[in-house]
Write an enzyme that holds these catalytic residues in place. Sequence first.
Site, PDB file in Angstrom:
ATOM      1  N   GLU A  14       0.859  -1.306  -0.026  1.00 52.73           N
ATOM      2  CA  GLU A  14      -0.005  -0.028  -0.177  1.00 52.73           C
ATOM      3  C   GLU A  14       0.789   1.319   0.081  1.00 52.73           C
ATOM      4  OE1 GLU A  14      -3.467   0.234   0.075  1.00 52.73           O
ATOM      5  OE2 GLU A  14      -3.346  -1.954  -0.477  1.00 52.73           O
ATOM      6  N   GLU A  55      -4.039   1.784   9.632  1.00 55.17           N
ATOM      7  CA  GLU A  55      -3.774   1.494   8.475  1.00 55.17           C
ATOM      8  C   GLU A  55      -3.795   0.274   7.851  1.00 55.17           C
ATOM      9  OE1 GLU A  55      -3.413   2.545   4.538  1.00 55.17           O
ATOM     10  OE2 GLU A  55      -3.397   3.979   6.279  1.00 55.17           O
ATOM     11  N   GLU A  62     -10.699  -2.214   3.083  1.00 54.25           N
ATOM     12  CA  GLU A  62     -10.861  -2.025   1.689  1.00 54.25           C
ATOM     13  C   GLU A  62     -10.618  -3.457   1.002  1.00 54.25           C
ATOM     14  OE1 GLU A  62      -7.594   0.552   0.558  1.00 54.25           O
ATOM     15  OE2 GLU A  62      -8.737   2.430   1.536  1.00 54.25           O
TER      16      GLU A  62
END
Length: 109
Positions: A14, A55, A62
Amino acid sequence: MGYSIAGMQRLYREAAFRHILLALPACLALLAFAGAGFVEYCVFFILFFCLVAVEALNTAIECIVDHLAPNWAEFARDAKDLGSLATMCLLCAHGVFLGAVVFRSGVLT
């Protein structure tokens, strides 16, 4: 431990996480410049690990949302927006903390 290492490897893919890692040395340099003490460094690292955890959770959300709703869906947008908000809140907390340390040090006066 194996799952955690796999999670860290996934998180490293990411861009947002890589940006967090890039900011780490700059923030540590700022703390050093401000003459931060042991407690300030401890608080910073607690905030840092909380940010990494949030995160990771945001990325997990997601991944699940992308799997459940490959096309646009309002619930998917809301889930992603809320995960992003959680990350932003911790980034702001970091900023407030670093600002307070610098302000208290008198470096900017």
